[in-house]
Design a protein around this motif. Structure first.
Motif, mmCIF file in Angstrom:
data_model
loop_
_atom_site.group_PDB
_atom_site.id
_atom_site.type_symbol
_atom_site.label_atom_id
_atom_site.label_comp_id
_atom_site.label_asym_id
_atom_site.label_seq_id
_atom_site.Cartn_x
_atom_site.Cartn_y
_atom_site.Cartn_z
ATOM 1 N N ASN A 115 1.016 -1.291 0.039
ATOM 2 C CA ASN A 115 -0.100 -0.181 -0.094
ATOM 3 C C ASN A 115 0.798 1.108 -0.026
ATOM 4 O O ASN A 115 0.283 2.415 -0.384
ATOM 5 C CB ASN A 115 -1.117 0.073 1.062
ATOM 6 C CG ASN A 115 -2.123 -1.031 0.951
ATOM 7 O OD1 ASN A 115 -2.588 -1.161 -0.199
ATOM 8 N ND2 ASN A 115 -2.651 -1.628 1.845
ATOM 9 N N GLU A 169 -4.738 -3.731 -14.815
ATOM 10 C CA GLU A 169 -4.554 -3.727 -13.567
ATOM 11 C C GLU A 169 -5.687 -4.792 -12.653
ATOM 12 O O GLU A 169 -5.135 -5.245 -11.726
ATOM 13 C CB GLU A 169 -5.273 -2.116 -12.736
ATOM 14 C CG GLU A 169 -3.783 -1.259 -13.232
ATOM 15 C CD GLU A 169 -3.877 0.154 -12.563
ATOM 16 O OE1 GLU A 169 -5.092 0.610 -12.158
ATOM 17 O OE2 GLU A 169 -2.947 0.720 -12.241
ATOM 18 N N PHE A 213 -4.209 -7.483 -10.163
ATOM 19 C CA PHE A 213 -4.501 -7.589 -8.950
ATOM 20 C C PHE A 213 -5.316 -9.007 -8.851
ATOM 21 O O PHE A 213 -5.090 -9.489 -7.655
ATOM 22 C CB PHE A 213 -5.444 -6.479 -8.659
ATOM 23 C CG PHE A 213 -4.485 -5.117 -8.206
ATOM 24 C CD1 PHE A 213 -3.574 -5.230 -7.098
ATOM 25 C CD2 PHE A 213 -4.584 -3.985 -8.761
ATOM 26 C CE1 PHE A 213 -3.026 -4.282 -6.855
ATOM 27 C CE2 PHE A 213 -3.795 -2.994 -8.422
ATOM 28 C CZ PHE A 213 -2.951 -2.903 -7.341
ATOM 29 N N ALA A 244 -4.918 -7.116 1.166
ATOM 30 C CA ALA A 244 -4.363 -6.098 0.644
ATOM 31 C C ALA A 244 -4.749 -5.780 -0.831
ATOM 32 O O ALA A 244 -5.119 -5.111 -1.280
ATOM 33 C CB ALA A 244 -3.187 -5.552 1.021
ATOM 34 N N ASP A 293 -8.229 -5.981 -1.539
ATOM 35 C CA ASP A 293 -8.662 -4.650 -1.353
ATOM 36 C C ASP A 293 -8.606 -3.750 -2.520
ATOM 37 O O ASP A 293 -9.380 -2.912 -2.937
ATOM 38 C CB ASP A 293 -8.040 -4.184 0.025
ATOM 39 C CG ASP A 293 -8.486 -2.829 0.437
ATOM 40 O OD1 ASP A 293 -9.423 -2.235 -0.066
ATOM 41 O OD2 ASP A 293 -7.890 -2.083 1.214
ATOM 42 N N ASN A 294 -7.142 -3.803 -3.068
ATOM 43 C CA ASN A 294 -7.028 -2.989 -4.276
ATOM 44 C C ASN A 294 -7.504 -3.584 -5.298
ATOM 45 O O ASN A 294 -8.080 -2.378 -6.118
ATOM 46 C CB ASN A 294 -5.302 -3.182 -4.593
ATOM 47 C CG ASN A 294 -4.667 -2.159 -3.412
ATOM 48 O OD1 ASN A 294 -4.552 -1.043 -3.655
ATOM 49 N ND2 ASN A 294 -3.800 -2.644 -2.536
ATOM 50 N N HIS A 302 -11.059 -1.769 -5.205
ATOM 51 C CA HIS A 302 -10.926 -0.385 -5.474
ATOM 52 C C HIS A 302 -10.826 -0.224 -6.619
ATOM 53 O O HIS A 302 -11.207 0.661 -7.375
ATOM 54 C CB HIS A 302 -9.800 0.111 -4.435
ATOM 55 C CG HIS A 302 -9.823 1.322 -4.334
ATOM 56 N ND1 HIS A 302 -9.610 2.337 -4.904
ATOM 57 C CD2 HIS A 302 -10.565 1.902 -3.171
ATOM 58 C CE1 HIS A 302 -9.768 3.604 -4.181
ATOM 59 N NE2 HIS A 302 -10.557 3.206 -2.962
ATOM 60 N N VAL A 303 -9.940 -1.064 -7.764
ATOM 61 C CA VAL A 303 -9.694 -0.870 -8.914
ATOM 62 C C VAL A 303 -11.158 -1.026 -9.806
ATOM 63 O O VAL A 303 -11.565 -0.278 -10.581
ATOM 64 C CB VAL A 303 -8.829 -1.575 -9.503
ATOM 65 C CG1 VAL A 303 -8.610 -1.627 -11.166
ATOM 66 C CG2 VAL A 303 -7.242 -1.283 -9.164
ATOM 67 N N ASN A 349 -9.253 2.991 -9.753
ATOM 68 C CA ASN A 349 -7.905 3.177 -9.595
ATOM 69 C C ASN A 349 -7.377 2.283 -8.340
ATOM 70 O O ASN A 349 -8.340 2.158 -7.357
ATOM 71 C CB ASN A 349 -7.518 4.645 -9.312
ATOM 72 C CG ASN A 349 -8.325 5.324 -8.067
ATOM 73 O OD1 ASN A 349 -9.112 4.883 -7.738
ATOM 74 N ND2 ASN A 349 -7.893 6.505 -7.669
ATOM 75 N N HIS A 350 -6.177 2.078 -7.886
ATOM 76 C CA HIS A 350 -5.563 1.362 -6.777
ATOM 77 C C HIS A 350 -5.463 2.391 -5.616
ATOM 78 O O HIS A 350 -5.491 3.437 -5.958
ATOM 79 C CB HIS A 350 -4.417 0.495 -7.229
ATOM 80 C CG HIS A 350 -3.453 1.380 -7.750
ATOM 81 N ND1 HIS A 350 -2.561 2.125 -6.936
ATOM 82 C CD2 HIS A 350 -2.970 1.421 -8.892
ATOM 83 C CE1 HIS A 350 -1.858 2.666 -7.672
ATOM 84 N NE2 HIS A 350 -1.893 2.399 -9.075
ATOM 85 N N ARG A 351 -5.242 1.596 -4.624
ATOM 86 C CA ARG A 351 -5.012 2.341 -3.251
ATOM 87 C C ARG A 351 -3.484 2.608 -3.102
ATOM 88 O O ARG A 351 -3.107 3.024 -2.047
ATOM 89 C CB ARG A 351 -5.633 1.999 -2.164
ATOM 90 C CG ARG A 351 -7.227 1.904 -2.481
ATOM 91 C CD ARG A 351 -7.841 1.238 -0.926
ATOM 92 N NE ARG A 351 -7.853 2.325 -0.103
ATOM 93 C CZ ARG A 351 -6.724 2.200 1.066
ATOM 94 N NH1 ARG A 351 -6.092 1.338 1.232
ATOM 95 N NH2 ARG A 351 -6.679 3.296 1.835
ATOM 96 N N ILE A 352 -2.658 2.089 -3.959
ATOM 97 C CA ILE A 352 -1.047 2.221 -3.647
ATOM 98 C C ILE A 352 -0.690 3.481 -3.851
ATOM 99 O O ILE A 352 -0.946 4.402 -4.746
ATOM 100 C CB ILE A 352 -0.378 1.340 -4.853
ATOM 101 C CG1 ILE A 352 -1.046 -0.120 -4.465
ATOM 102 C CG2 ILE A 352 1.308 1.494 -4.542
ATOM 103 C CD1 ILE A 352 -0.279 -0.997 -5.700
#
Length: 174
Positions: free
Chosen positions: A67, A90, A94, A147, A150-151, A154-155, A160-163
C-alpha cells in the motif's frame, strides 16, 4: 464502509509496526549473542530466533509495503496505456496476485496445522515448536491477500488502486 476502510488501514499499519519490531528484535538478538561470545558465554538458539524474526519482519511487512508503493511494480506498460485498457490490465494483475496470495495462505495454513499436529520442533538448539514462527507466515500472507483483494475491489469499483508512492521515491524523479 468507512469503518471497514479505517480498520483495514489500521491493520496494514499495525502489521508494518510489528515488522519493525521484528527488525529491532533481530538487532537485540545479534547484540546479545555478541555480548555472550565476548563474555565467554553462549546464547543457544539466538541465530534461530533471529531467523524467525527475519521471517516475521518480511511477511508482516508485505501488506504495508504494498500500500505504500514499496513493492516493485513494472508500470512502463501501464503508463503507456489509455485509461480503459489500463484499468483492465490492473484488474487482471491484482486478480492474479490476489489469487496467488490466497492460494499461498491456504496452503501455509495447512503447513502450520500439520506442524502443530505432529508437534514438529526446530532442529537447532532452541527446539522451538515450528508452528509458532510459521504462524507469522500465515498471518502475513493473509494480510497480503487481503490488501491485494482490497486493491482489486478498489480498481473494479473506483477505477484506481490504493497504492501510494513513498515521498522518498518522489524525491529521486528526474
Amino acid at each position: 464502509m468507512a469503518a471497514l476502510r479505517k480498520f483495514l488501514d489500521y491493520l496494514y499499519i499495525a502489521a508494518g509496526a510489528l515488522a519493525a519490531i521484528c527488525l529491532v528484535a533481530i538487532l537485540v538478538l545479534i547484540v546479545a549473542q555478541m555480548v555472550a561470545r565476548w563474555s565467554g558465554g553462549v546464547f543457544p538458539g539466538a541465530a534461530s530466533y533471529a531467523g524467525y524474526a527475519m521471517a516475521g519482519a518480511s511477511f508482516l511487512a508485505f501488506a504495508n509495503a504494498l500500500n505504500r508503493g514499496a513493492h516493485i511494480r513494472v508500470s512502463i506498460l501501464l503508463n503507456a496505456l489509455p485509461a480503459g485498457p489500463k484499468r483492465l490490465l490492473e484488474v487482471w494483475c491484482f486478480a492474479l496476485a490476489a489469487a496467488v496470495a490466497w492460494y499461498f495462505t491456504y496452503y501455509a495454513y495447512w503447513f502450520v496445522y500439520w506442524s502443530w499436529k505432529f508437534k514438529e520442533v526446530s532442529q537447532d538448539q532452541d527446539a522451538t515448536a515450528l508452528w509458532i514462527p510459521q504462524s507469522v507466515m500465515v498471518v502475513g500472507g493473509g494480510l497480503l491477500a487481503i490488501a491485494l483483494t482490497d486493491n482489486l475491489l478498489h480498481v473494479i469499483f473506483k477505477g484506481n488502486h490504493r497504492i501510494t508512492r513513498d515521498t522518498v521515491d518522489e524525491g529521486f524523479e528526474v
